[in-house]
Design an enzyme around this catalytic site. Structure first.
Site, PDB file in Angstrom:
ATOM      1  N   ARG A  49       0.849  -1.204   0.000  1.00 26.39           N
ATOM      2  CA  ARG A  49       0.000   0.000   0.000  1.00 26.39           C
ATOM      3  C   ARG A  49       0.878   1.245   0.000  1.00 26.39           C
ATOM      4  NH1 ARG A  49      -1.203   1.819   4.552  1.00 26.39           N
ATOM      5  NH2 ARG A  49      -1.921  -0.117   5.491  1.00 26.39           N
ATOM      6  N   LYS A 199      -8.348   6.662 -19.185  1.00 24.07           N
ATOM      7  CA  LYS A 199      -8.657   7.226 -20.491  1.00 24.07           C
ATOM      8  C   LYS A 199      -7.431   7.175 -21.408  1.00 24.07           C
ATOM      9  CE  LYS A 199     -12.691   7.839 -18.629  1.00 24.07           C
ATOM     10  NZ  LYS A 199     -12.503   8.011 -17.205  1.00 24.07           N
TER      11      LYS A 199
HETATM   12  O1  P1T Z   1     -13.553   6.967 -13.904  1.00 21.00           O
HETATM   13  P1  P1T Z   1     -12.358   7.426 -13.116  1.00 21.00           P
HETATM   14  O2  P1T Z   1     -11.083   6.770 -13.531  1.00 21.00           O
HETATM   15  O3  P1T Z   1     -12.582   7.406 -11.637  1.00 21.00           O
HETATM   16  O4  P1T Z   1     -12.133   8.973 -13.513  1.00 21.00           O
HETATM   17  C1  P1T Z   1     -13.044   9.975 -13.244  1.00 21.00           C
HETATM   18  C2  P1T Z   1     -12.900  11.092 -14.236  1.00 21.00           C
HETATM   19  C3  P1T Z   1     -12.173  12.221 -13.879  1.00 21.00           C
HETATM   20  N1  P1T Z   1     -12.000  13.261 -14.710  1.00 21.00           N
HETATM   21  C4  P1T Z   1     -12.514  13.243 -15.965  1.00 21.00           C
HETATM   22  C5  P1T Z   1     -12.326  14.418 -16.863  1.00 21.00           C
HETATM   23  C6  P1T Z   1     -13.246  12.127 -16.400  1.00 21.00           C
HETATM   24  O5  P1T Z   1     -13.739  12.137 -17.646  1.00 21.00           O
HETATM   25  C7  P1T Z   1     -13.450  11.028 -15.520  1.00 21.00           C
HETATM   26  C8  P1T Z   1     -14.247   9.830 -15.907  1.00 21.00           C
HETATM   27  N2  P1T Z   1     -15.060  10.034 -17.015  1.00 21.00           N
HETATM   28  C9  P1T Z   1     -15.872   9.096 -17.589  1.00 21.00           C
HETATM   29  C10 P1T Z   1     -15.998   7.844 -17.133  1.00 21.00           C
HETATM   30  C11 P1T Z   1     -16.630   9.545 -18.774  1.00 21.00           C
HETATM   31  O6  P1T Z   1     -17.149   8.711 -19.539  1.00 21.00           O
HETATM   32  O7  P1T Z   1     -16.712  10.757 -18.980  1.00 21.00           O
END
Ligand code: P1T
Length: 379
Positions: A49, A199
Site C-alpha cells: 500500500r 482514459k
Molecule cells: O472513472 P475514473 O477513472 O474514476 O475517472 C473519473 C474522471 C475524472 N476526470 C474526468 C475528466 C473524467 O472524464 C473522468 C471519468 N469520465 C468518464 C468515465 C466519462 O465517460 O466521462
C-alpha cells in the site's frame, strides 16, 4: 539535455530490472517485503500500500511526462481527486469548480465532500471576472478541467494559476481530456495535475486508474502521505497496464487528433447537426487559448442535434462502429448521450448538460469506416 516526451514515456522510471535485465518493469504481485532484521529494508519497500515497484515505475513515468516533482498512482481518477481534496482542504474551506465537468467529479464535491463541510461554487472558468468574484478568504483550490467534459470548454491555465496564487489558493487541473502529450499544466503554473488514467494514458479501455502529479516536492509528499493513509492505490497489474499504455501515448494521440479533425469536418457539413464543440475549430470561443496551451486539440468531439433529446438518443443507438458506452480515450471509438449516461449525476445542477448533446471519443480506427458509421447513424 532534457529528453523528449516520447523518450520519457518509454523510459522514465523504467530502467531494466536490476535482477534479470527485463526491459519492461515486472508486475510485482506482492504485498510485503522481507526485512533483514527489524527495520532493515533491502530496497526501501516495506508494504505494497505504501509503495510497490511496478507502481513506482508508473508514478515516476507520470511525473516525468507531466514535468512534475512527484507522481502518484491511484485505483481510479476519482480516488486521485478525493486524495487532493482531503490533503489540501478541511471543513469550512471553499473550492471553485468548473460549471462544466465530468459528472462524477461534480458528484464528489456535491454529494461527498459537502457533507463534510467543504463548500464549492460552480463558475464559468473562461470568465476571469466571474472567477475573481467567486474567490473568498476560505478558497483553497481553483479546480479546472480543460478541455471540459463534455462541452469541450477551454480555460486559460496560466491566467487561472496567477489568480489562484494571488489569493493563496492552489490550481488543480484535470488533464484527462488533453493527456500529458497535448497539454502540460504544471509548466503553465498549475500546482497539481489530475488524471483519470483510465482514459488516454491507459488508452485501451482495459484498466481503471488515476494519477496525481505535483509540481512541488513538499506538496507531493503530503499527497503521498494521504495516498498511503487512505489507501486507494493502483494495484501492480493495473499499474503495469497503464505504464504499457503510456509508452504509445504520443503516437495514439496524433491519430486521435487526425481522426477527430475529419469527424468535425463531417459534422459541420451535416444538416442534422446544429453545433459542433471542438477546440480546434477557429470559431470555438476558446480556440485561441487552446492553441496557446495545447499541442493539438484532442480526440473528443461533442455535437448538438436538431430534434432534441430523442434524436440524440436515436443517433447513439444507431451507431455501430462507434460503440455505445461510457468512458473515453481508448483506441476504439465510443459514442454516448451525456445527459442520460456520464452526466446523469449532474441533472438539476448548474452542471446539467443539454439533452440534444452527443459525445464522441474518436478512436484510431480507419477514418473512412468511422465516417461511414457516423453518416449512417445520422441518417
Ligand atoms: O472513472 P475514473 O477513472 O474514476 O475517472 C473519473 C474522471 C475524472 N476526470 C474526468 C475528466 C473524467 O472524464 C473522468 C471519468 N469520465 C468518464 C468515465 C466519462 O465517460 O466521462
Amino acid at each position: 539535455m532534457t529528453e523528449g516526451f516520447e523518450t520519457l514515456a518509454i523510459h522514465a522510471g523504467q530502467e531494466a530490472d536490476p535482477h534479470t535485465g527485463a526491459v519492461v518493469p515486472p508486475i510485482y504481485a506482492v504485498s510485503t517485503y522481507k526485512q533483514d532484521g527489524v527495520g532493515g529494508l533491502r530496497s526501501g519497500y516495506e508494504y505494497s500500500r505504501s509503495a510497490n515497484p511496478t507502481r513506482t515505475a508508473l508514478e515516476e513515468a507520470m511525473a516525468a511526462v507531466e514535468g512534475g516533482a512527484r507522481g502518484l498512482a491511484f485505483a481510479s481518477g476519482l480516488a486521485a481527486e478525493d486524495t487532493v481534496l482531503r490533503t489540501v482542504c478541511k471543513p469550512g474551506d471553499h473550492v471553485i469548480i468548473p460549471n462544466d465537468a465530468y459528472g462524477g467529479t461534480y458528484r464528489l464535491f456535491a454529494k461527498v465532500h459537502e457533507r463534510w463541510g467543504l463548500h464549492y461554487d460552480p463558475v464559468a472558468l473562461d470568465n476571469m471576472n466571474a472567477v475573481g468574484a467567486a474567490i473568498t478568504p476560505k478558497t483553497k483550490i481553483i479546480w479546472v478541467e480543460t478541455p471540459t467534459n463534455p462541452l469541450l470548454g477551454v480555460s486559460d491555465i496560466a491566467a487561472l494559476a496567477e489568480l489562484a496564487h494571488d489569493c493563496g489558493a492552489l490550481l488543480v487541473v484535470d488533464n484527462t481530456f488533453a493527456s500529458p502529450y497535448l497539454q502540460q499544466p504544471l509548466a503553465l503554473g498549475a500546482d497539481i495535475v489530475v488524471h483519470s488514467t483510465t482514459k488516454y494514458v491507459g488508452g485501451h479501455s482495459d484498466v481503471v486508474g488515476g494519477a496525481l502529479v505535483a509540481a512541488d516536492p513538499e506538496l507531493g509528499e503530503q499527497l503521498a502521505f494521504h495516498q498511503n493513509a487512505m489507501g486507494a492505490v493502483a494495484g501492480p497489474f493495473d499499474a503495469w497496464l497503464t505504464l504499457r499504455g503510456l509508452k504509445t501515448l504520443a503516437v495514439r494521440m496524433e491519430r486521435h487528433c487526425d481522426n477527430a479533425e475529419r469527424v468535425v469536418d463531417l459534422l459541420l457539413a451535416h444538416p442534422k447537426v446544429i453545433s459542433v464543440l471542438y477546440p480546434g475549430m477557429p470559431e470555438h470561443p476558446g480556440h485561441e487559448i487552446a492553441a496557446k496551451q495545447m499541442r493539438r486539440f484532442g480526440g473528443m468531439v461533442s455535437f448538438r442535434v436538431a430534434g432534441g433529446e430523442a434524436q440524440a438518443v436515436e443517433i447513439c443507438n444507431r451507431a455501430k462502429l462507434f460503440t455505445l458506452g461510457e468512458s473515453l480515450g481508448g483506441v476504439e471509438s465510443l459514442i454516448e448521450h451525456p445527459g442520460r449516461m456520464t452526466h446523469a449525476s449532474a441533472a438539476g445542477s448548474p452542471l446539467e448538460v443539454p439533452g440534444d448533446l452527443v459525445r464522441l471519443s474518436v478512436g484510431i480506427e480507419s477514418i473512412d469506416d468511422l465516417l461511414a458509421d457516423l453518416t449512417q447513424a445520422l441518417s
